[in-house]
Design a protein around this motif. Sequence first.
Motif, PDB file in Angstrom:
ATOM      1  N   TYR A  87       0.806  -1.219   0.000  1.00  0.00           N
ATOM      2  CA  TYR A  87       0.000   0.000   0.000  1.00  0.00           C
ATOM      3  C   TYR A  87       0.835   1.263   0.000  1.00  0.00           C
ATOM      4  CZ  TYR A  87      -3.279  -3.542   1.337  1.00  0.00           C
ATOM      5  OH  TYR A  87      -4.022  -4.676   1.348  1.00  0.00           O
ATOM      6  N   HIS A  88       2.017   1.186   0.577  1.00  0.00           N
ATOM      7  CA  HIS A  88       2.827   2.396   0.713  1.00  0.00           C
ATOM      8  C   HIS A  88       4.205   2.121   0.154  1.00  0.00           C
ATOM      9  CE1 HIS A  88      -0.355   3.633   3.382  1.00  0.00           C
ATOM     10  NE2 HIS A  88      -0.148   2.574   4.123  1.00  0.00           N
ATOM     11  N   ARG A  89       4.338   2.190  -1.121  1.00  0.00           N
ATOM     12  CA  ARG A  89       5.647   1.942  -1.708  1.00  0.00           C
ATOM     13  C   ARG A  89       6.467   3.219  -1.673  1.00  0.00           C
ATOM     14  NH1 ARG A  89       6.580  -2.683  -3.800  1.00  0.00           N
ATOM     15  NH2 ARG A  89       8.293  -1.874  -5.026  1.00  0.00           N
ATOM     16  N   ALA A  90       7.659   3.120  -1.097  1.00  0.00           N
ATOM     17  CA  ALA A  90       8.521   4.297  -1.013  1.00  0.00           C
ATOM     18  C   ALA A  90       8.987   4.673  -2.412  1.00  0.00           C
ATOM     19  CB  ALA A  90       9.721   3.986  -0.141  1.00  0.00           C
ATOM     20  N   PRO A  91       9.164   5.964  -2.629  1.00  0.00           N
ATOM     21  CA  PRO A  91       9.682   6.376  -3.934  1.00  0.00           C
ATOM     22  C   PRO A  91      11.081   5.811  -4.160  1.00  0.00           C
ATOM     23  CG  PRO A  91       9.278   8.255  -2.488  1.00  0.00           C
ATOM     24  CD  PRO A  91       8.903   7.052  -1.723  1.00  0.00           C
ATOM     25  N   ASP A  92      11.426   5.659  -5.434  1.00  0.00           N
ATOM     26  CA  ASP A  92      12.738   5.096  -5.774  1.00  0.00           C
ATOM     27  C   ASP A  92      13.875   5.872  -5.143  1.00  0.00           C
ATOM     28  OD1 ASP A  92      11.812   4.000  -9.089  1.00  0.00           O
ATOM     29  OD2 ASP A  92      11.758   2.995  -7.154  1.00  0.00           O
ATOM     30  N   ALA A  93      13.720   7.204  -5.085  1.00  0.00           N
ATOM     31  CA  ALA A  93      14.804   8.032  -4.543  1.00  0.00           C
ATOM     32  C   ALA A  93      15.112   7.630  -3.107  1.00  0.00           C
ATOM     33  CB  ALA A  93      14.414   9.504  -4.601  1.00  0.00           C
ATOM     34  N   LEU A  94      14.058   7.365  -2.333  1.00  0.00           N
ATOM     35  CA  LEU A  94      14.272   6.986  -0.936  1.00  0.00           C
ATOM     36  C   LEU A  94      14.967   5.632  -0.859  1.00  0.00           C
ATOM     37  CD1 LEU A  94      13.859   7.298   2.115  1.00  0.00           C
ATOM     38  CD2 LEU A  94      11.741   6.029   1.831  1.00  0.00           C
ATOM     39  N   ARG A  95      14.483   4.705  -1.685  1.00  0.00           N
ATOM     40  CA  ARG A  95      15.085   3.368  -1.649  1.00  0.00           C
ATOM     41  C   ARG A  95      16.575   3.449  -1.965  1.00  0.00           C
ATOM     42  NH1 ARG A  95      10.300   0.346  -3.578  1.00  0.00           N
ATOM     43  NH2 ARG A  95      10.552   1.736  -5.316  1.00  0.00           N
ATOM     44  N   GLN A  96      16.897   4.291  -2.961  1.00  0.00           N
ATOM     45  CA  GLN A  96      18.310   4.412  -3.327  1.00  0.00           C
ATOM     46  C   GLN A  96      19.111   5.022  -2.189  1.00  0.00           C
ATOM     47  OE1 GLN A  96      18.126   6.489  -7.031  1.00  0.00           O
ATOM     48  NE2 GLN A  96      17.347   4.697  -8.079  1.00  0.00           N
ATOM     49  N   ARG A  97      18.492   5.990  -1.510  1.00  0.00           N
ATOM     50  CA  ARG A  97      19.188   6.609  -0.383  1.00  0.00           C
ATOM     51  C   ARG A  97      19.442   5.603   0.715  1.00  0.00           C
ATOM     52  NH1 ARG A  97      16.483  12.278   1.253  1.00  0.00           N
ATOM     53  NH2 ARG A  97      17.813  13.655   0.078  1.00  0.00           N
ATOM     54  N   VAL A  98      18.432   4.779   1.006  1.00  0.00           N
ATOM     55  CA  VAL A  98      18.593   3.771   2.062  1.00  0.00           C
ATOM     56  C   VAL A  98      19.716   2.822   1.678  1.00  0.00           C
ATOM     57  CG1 VAL A  98      17.516   1.782   3.164  1.00  0.00           C
ATOM     58  CG2 VAL A  98      16.241   3.905   2.903  1.00  0.00           C
ATOM     59  N   ARG A  99      19.708   2.397   0.406  1.00  0.00           N
ATOM     60  CA  ARG A  99      20.773   1.484  -0.040  1.00  0.00           C
ATOM     61  C   ARG A  99      22.129   2.154   0.078  1.00  0.00           C
ATOM     62  NH1 ARG A  99      17.829  -0.163  -4.710  1.00  0.00           N
ATOM     63  NH2 ARG A  99      16.476  -1.866  -4.089  1.00  0.00           N
ATOM     64  N   ALA A 100      22.189   3.422  -0.318  1.00  0.00           N
ATOM     65  CA  ALA A 100      23.477   4.123  -0.293  1.00  0.00           C
ATOM     66  C   ALA A 100      23.992   4.267   1.134  1.00  0.00           C
ATOM     67  CB  ALA A 100      23.329   5.491  -0.946  1.00  0.00           C
ATOM     68  N   ALA A 101      23.049   4.378   2.083  1.00  0.00           N
ATOM     69  CA  ALA A 101      23.453   4.588   3.471  1.00  0.00           C
ATOM     70  C   ALA A 101      23.866   3.294   4.145  1.00  0.00           C
ATOM     71  CB  ALA A 101      22.302   5.233   4.245  1.00  0.00           C
ATOM     72  N   ARG A 118      26.045   8.481  19.066  1.00  0.00           N
ATOM     73  CA  ARG A 118      26.663   7.969  17.843  1.00  0.00           C
ATOM     74  C   ARG A 118      26.399   8.970  16.729  1.00  0.00           C
ATOM     75  NH1 ARG A 118      21.902   4.775  17.805  1.00  0.00           N
ATOM     76  NH2 ARG A 118      20.700   5.173  15.920  1.00  0.00           N
ATOM     77  N   VAL A 119      27.139   8.821  15.640  1.00  0.00           N
ATOM     78  CA  VAL A 119      26.890   9.614  14.446  1.00  0.00           C
ATOM     79  C   VAL A 119      26.194   8.707  13.460  1.00  0.00           C
ATOM     80  CG1 VAL A 119      27.971  10.761  12.489  1.00  0.00           C
ATOM     81  CG2 VAL A 119      28.813  11.186  14.798  1.00  0.00           C
ATOM     82  N   ASP A 120      25.107   9.169  12.891  1.00  0.00           N
ATOM     83  CA  ASP A 120      24.372   8.358  11.925  1.00  0.00           C
ATOM     84  C   ASP A 120      24.161   9.167  10.655  1.00  0.00           C
ATOM     85  OD1 ASP A 120      22.993   6.067  11.043  1.00  0.00           O
ATOM     86  OD2 ASP A 120      22.262   5.744  13.072  1.00  0.00           O
ATOM     87  N   TYR A 121      23.632   8.527   9.647  1.00  0.00           N
ATOM     88  CA  TYR A 121      23.505   9.127   8.334  1.00  0.00           C
ATOM     89  C   TYR A 121      22.025   9.208   7.981  1.00  0.00           C
ATOM     90  CZ  TYR A 121      24.735  10.032   3.466  1.00  0.00           C
ATOM     91  OH  TYR A 121      24.889  10.596   2.235  1.00  0.00           O
ATOM     92  N   VAL A 122      21.474  10.425   7.976  1.00  0.00           N
ATOM     93  CA  VAL A 122      20.050  10.621   7.718  1.00  0.00           C
ATOM     94  C   VAL A 122      19.896  11.824   6.795  1.00  0.00           C
ATOM     95  CG1 VAL A 122      17.856  11.306   8.755  1.00  0.00           C
ATOM     96  CG2 VAL A 122      19.302   9.652   9.934  1.00  0.00           C
ATOM     97  N   ASP A 123      18.997  11.723   5.814  1.00  0.00           N
ATOM     98  CA  ASP A 123      18.712  12.835   4.919  1.00  0.00           C
ATOM     99  C   ASP A 123      19.997  13.339   4.256  1.00  0.00           C
ATOM    100  OD1 ASP A 123      16.869  14.429   3.669  1.00  0.00           O
ATOM    101  OD2 ASP A 123      17.061  16.067   5.118  1.00  0.00           O
ATOM    102  N   ALA A 124      20.828  12.398   3.832  1.00  0.00           N
ATOM    103  CA  ALA A 124      22.052  12.708   3.090  1.00  0.00           C
ATOM    104  C   ALA A 124      23.047  13.535   3.891  1.00  0.00           C
ATOM    105  CB  ALA A 124      21.720  13.406   1.771  1.00  0.00           C
ATOM    106  N   ARG A 125      23.030  13.397   5.215  1.00  0.00           N
ATOM    107  CA  ARG A 125      24.022  14.103   6.021  1.00  0.00           C
ATOM    108  C   ARG A 125      24.318  13.321   7.299  1.00  0.00           C
ATOM    109  NH1 ARG A 125      21.713  19.525   8.467  1.00  0.00           N
ATOM    110  NH2 ARG A 125      23.761  19.408   9.436  1.00  0.00           N
ATOM    111  N   ARG A 126      25.457  13.639   7.916  1.00  0.00           N
ATOM    112  CA  ARG A 126      25.798  13.024   9.189  1.00  0.00           C
ATOM    113  C   ARG A 126      25.072  13.765  10.306  1.00  0.00           C
ATOM    114  NH1 ARG A 126      30.691  10.271   8.893  1.00  0.00           N
ATOM    115  NH2 ARG A 126      31.484  10.999  10.877  1.00  0.00           N
TER     116      ARG A 126
END
Length: 263
Positions: free
Chosen positions: A57-71, A185-193
């Motif tokens: 029902y709620h498919r994330a946009p491709d951009a988000l999926r790619q970001r998650v993979r990249a992170a 900790r330092v984490d990676y969210v929204d394309a930034r640390r």
Amino acid sequence: MMECDEARDLLDAYADNALELAEAARLNRHLQGCAACRAELDAIRGLGHALRAQAPYHRAPDALRQRVRAALPQVAAAPLPARPARRGGRAGGWAVQAWANLGMAVVAACALALAAGLWLQRPTAQGLLAQQIVASHVRALLSGRPVDVISTDEHTVKPWFNGRLDYAPPVVDLAPQGFALLGGRVDYVDARRVAVLIYRAGGHPIDLYLFPTTDAAAAPQTRSDDGYALATWVAGGMRYWAITDAEPAVLKRFVRGSTAASP
Ligand SMILES: [Zn+2]
């Protein structure tokens, strides 16, 4: 007698009803006597359920999926090493567990990123951020390294972020409110640390993500779903996100304490 190491390796297949009958029966006997493995199985089933319930029902946009993979850690994409011989004793057991955790983290992060029902039905900026916070939180828990600097002292945790981030996160002591600081900790969210502070509420960790924003100050909004409670607010030029698997009422208390104590 089956031991926990072997049981953990079989839980995924067991949850998928993919084990041979005899092996399933052996695992079943172990589960009857082992609360820890039962809890693990519940967690696996919970993730599967969340994915099945939300993904169509709620498919994330491709951009988000790619970001998650990249992170995600690059190593997670590599093929799993061959499983060492079971008779060889415990040598290699931790390594295998680490690989299994990484694989699990990938599954969990993708599952939760796709389970976009958490914050908002439509992919608004806050909704996308909420998905990333959930994925980040789960990834950290499953990585077995949810805290990079372990300290209950805000005067130790605050300087630890120096040089690791391009801003200085305020670190507040919430022990008087019943939330002990565990570290950061330092984490990676929204394309930034970003900085993450980890507090404890009873047996549950609360992750507090904080980063500078140009958004106007905003009172806390809370939401709970899929076993997670989330809250976000803006104060003092910082956007805060708190997430926990503790009860939503506990998170609300945490948010009240945090907003009262923040600069
Ligand atoms: Zn066990």
